[in-house]
Design a protein around this motif. Structure first.
Motif, PDB file in Angstrom:
ATOM      1  N   MET A   1      15.559   1.223  -9.124  1.00 45.22           N
ATOM      2  CA  MET A   1      14.901   1.815  -7.970  1.00 45.22           C
ATOM      3  C   MET A   1      13.406   2.030  -8.261  1.00 45.22           C
ATOM      4  SD  MET A   1      16.704   4.489  -5.610  1.00 45.22           S
ATOM      5  CE  MET A   1      15.937   5.743  -4.701  1.00 45.22           C
ATOM      6  N   LEU A   2      13.087   2.400  -9.487  1.00 44.89           N
ATOM      7  CA  LEU A   2      11.684   2.607  -9.858  1.00 44.89           C
ATOM      8  C   LEU A   2      10.889   1.316  -9.728  1.00 44.89           C
ATOM      9  CD1 LEU A   2       9.408   4.376 -10.982  1.00 44.89           C
ATOM     10  CD2 LEU A   2      10.213   3.805 -13.286  1.00 44.89           C
ATOM     11  N   ILE A   3      11.479   0.214 -10.157  1.00 43.02           N
ATOM     12  CA  ILE A   3      10.792  -1.081 -10.072  1.00 43.02           C
ATOM     13  C   ILE A   3      10.463  -1.420  -8.622  1.00 43.02           C
ATOM     14  CG2 ILE A   3      11.023  -3.572 -10.467  1.00 43.02           C
ATOM     15  CD1 ILE A   3      10.573  -2.002 -13.023  1.00 43.02           C
ATOM     16  N   LEU A   4      11.417  -1.201  -7.713  1.00 41.28           N
ATOM     17  CA  LEU A   4      11.163  -1.461  -6.296  1.00 41.28           C
ATOM     18  C   LEU A   4      10.036  -0.586  -5.757  1.00 41.28           C
ATOM     19  CD1 LEU A   4      14.686  -1.930  -4.665  1.00 41.28           C
ATOM     20  CD2 LEU A   4      12.861  -3.610  -4.901  1.00 41.28           C
ATOM     21  N   ALA A   5      10.049   0.676  -6.116  1.00 40.12           N
ATOM     22  CA  ALA A   5       9.005   1.588  -5.661  1.00 40.12           C
ATOM     23  C   ALA A   5       7.639   1.127  -6.159  1.00 40.12           C
ATOM     24  CB  ALA A   5       9.297   3.007  -6.131  1.00 40.12           C
ATOM     25  N   ILE A   6       7.568   0.721  -7.413  1.00 42.50           N
ATOM     26  CA  ILE A   6       6.301   0.240  -7.979  1.00 42.50           C
ATOM     27  C   ILE A   6       5.840  -1.025  -7.264  1.00 42.50           C
ATOM     28  CG2 ILE A   6       5.259  -0.769 -10.054  1.00 42.50           C
ATOM     29  CD1 ILE A   6       6.993   1.235 -11.676  1.00 42.50           C
ATOM     30  N   PHE A   8       6.521  -1.924  -4.141  1.00 37.88           N
ATOM     31  CA  PHE A   8       6.050  -1.555  -2.797  1.00 37.88           C
ATOM     32  C   PHE A   8       4.684  -0.873  -2.838  1.00 37.88           C
ATOM     33  CE2 PHE A   8      10.670  -1.675  -1.499  1.00 37.88           C
ATOM     34  CZ  PHE A   8      10.522  -2.760  -0.642  1.00 37.88           C
ATOM     35  N   ILE A   9       4.500   0.057  -3.761  1.00 35.68           N
ATOM     36  CA  ILE A   9       3.219   0.759  -3.867  1.00 35.68           C
ATOM     37  C   ILE A   9       2.104  -0.212  -4.273  1.00 35.68           C
ATOM     38  CG2 ILE A   9       1.949   2.536  -5.148  1.00 35.68           C
ATOM     39  CD1 ILE A   9       3.842   3.773  -3.164  1.00 35.68           C
ATOM     40  N   THR A  10       2.415  -1.131  -5.171  1.00 31.97           N
ATOM     41  CA  THR A  10       1.422  -2.122  -5.591  1.00 31.97           C
ATOM     42  C   THR A  10       1.102  -3.085  -4.452  1.00 31.97           C
ATOM     43  OG1 THR A  10       2.174  -1.903  -7.869  1.00 31.97           O
ATOM     44  CG2 THR A  10       0.875  -3.864  -7.342  1.00 31.97           C
ATOM     45  N   ALA A  11       2.101  -3.448  -3.668  1.00 34.46           N
ATOM     46  CA  ALA A  11       1.859  -4.285  -2.488  1.00 34.46           C
ATOM     47  C   ALA A  11       0.966  -3.545  -1.503  1.00 34.46           C
ATOM     48  CB  ALA A  11       3.178  -4.676  -1.824  1.00 34.46           C
ATOM     49  N   ALA A  12       1.170  -2.243  -1.356  1.00 31.41           N
ATOM     50  CA  ALA A  12       0.314  -1.444  -0.473  1.00 31.41           C
ATOM     51  C   ALA A  12      -1.126  -1.488  -0.971  1.00 31.41           C
ATOM     52  CB  ALA A  12       0.811   0.005  -0.412  1.00 31.41           C
ATOM     53  N   LEU A  13      -1.315  -1.331  -2.274  1.00 28.87           N
ATOM     54  CA  LEU A  13      -2.661  -1.401  -2.853  1.00 28.87           C
ATOM     55  C   LEU A  13      -3.288  -2.764  -2.578  1.00 28.87           C
ATOM     56  CD1 LEU A  13      -4.964  -0.305  -4.685  1.00 28.87           C
ATOM     57  CD2 LEU A  13      -3.716  -1.311  -6.606  1.00 28.87           C
ATOM     58  N   THR A  49       8.521   6.741  -0.063  1.00 29.26           N
ATOM     59  CA  THR A  49       9.862   7.234   0.256  1.00 29.26           C
ATOM     60  C   THR A  49      10.820   6.950  -0.901  1.00 29.26           C
ATOM     61  OG1 THR A  49       9.466   6.880   2.610  1.00 29.26           O
ATOM     62  CG2 THR A  49      11.759   7.115   1.922  1.00 29.26           C
ATOM     63  N   THR A  50      10.711   5.767  -1.474  1.00 28.20           N
ATOM     64  CA  THR A  50      11.555   5.404  -2.611  1.00 28.20           C
ATOM     65  C   THR A  50      11.252   6.308  -3.809  1.00 28.20           C
ATOM     66  OG1 THR A  50      11.570   3.118  -1.831  1.00 28.20           O
ATOM     67  CG2 THR A  50      12.273   3.501  -4.103  1.00 28.20           C
ATOM     68  N   MET A  51       9.971   6.535  -4.065  1.00 22.73           N
ATOM     69  CA  MET A  51       9.575   7.416  -5.177  1.00 22.73           C
ATOM     70  C   MET A  51      10.069   8.836  -4.939  1.00 22.73           C
ATOM     71  SD  MET A  51       7.603   6.080  -7.636  1.00 22.73           S
ATOM     72  CE  MET A  51       6.573   4.676  -7.952  1.00 22.73           C
TER      73      MET A  51
END
Length: 124
Positions: A1-6, A8-13, A49-51
């Motif tokens: 789950m952490l990998i997915l959150a990272i 998504f957040i990196t894609a946002a950046l 949300t994932t984080m």
């Protein structure tokens, strides 16, 4: 789950940075910039949300939680305002919009960086 959150957040950046800086360099707000702003917001919201699902109780009241919420609200305001400016076809606002974009992007970086620091210092 952490990998997915990272991811998504990196894609946002990535999306948000491309949208903000290409708008600045092109010197006018274009429809594709607005699409990129919305994509950045969507990826940031999913990642956040994932984080949050993995975070401990009370983390929303932390520095990172407060700045993260502020950043998402500013991104939402930014995307809505960009959409309105385009719909109105306000040439002056379209040429000056990058000033708001850069401010919102800089504020967004605060929770991004604090989250990285927090994650590195508490997980390793």
């Amino acid at each position: 789950m952490l990998i997915l959150a990272i991811i998504f957040i990196t894609a946002a950046l990535l999306f948000y940075s491309v949208g903000v800086w290409s708008e600045k360099f092109q010197k006018i707000l274009k429809p594709w910039h607005v699409i990129i702003f919305w994509l950045g917001l969507v990826f940031d919201t999913i990642g956040t949300t994932t984080m949050e699902k993995m975070a401990s109780e009370g983390s929303l009241l932390s520095f990172h939680g407060i700045t993260g919420l502020l950043a998402i609200l500013l991104m939402l305001f930014h995307a809505i305002w960009a959409t309105i400016v385009l719909i109105k076809k306000d040439k002056v606002m379209m040429e000056k919009f990058h000033k708001l974009s850069i401010v919102v992007w800089l504020i967004w970086l605060i929770p991004y960086i604090s989250g990285m620091i927090y994650g590195m210092t508490n997980n390793f």
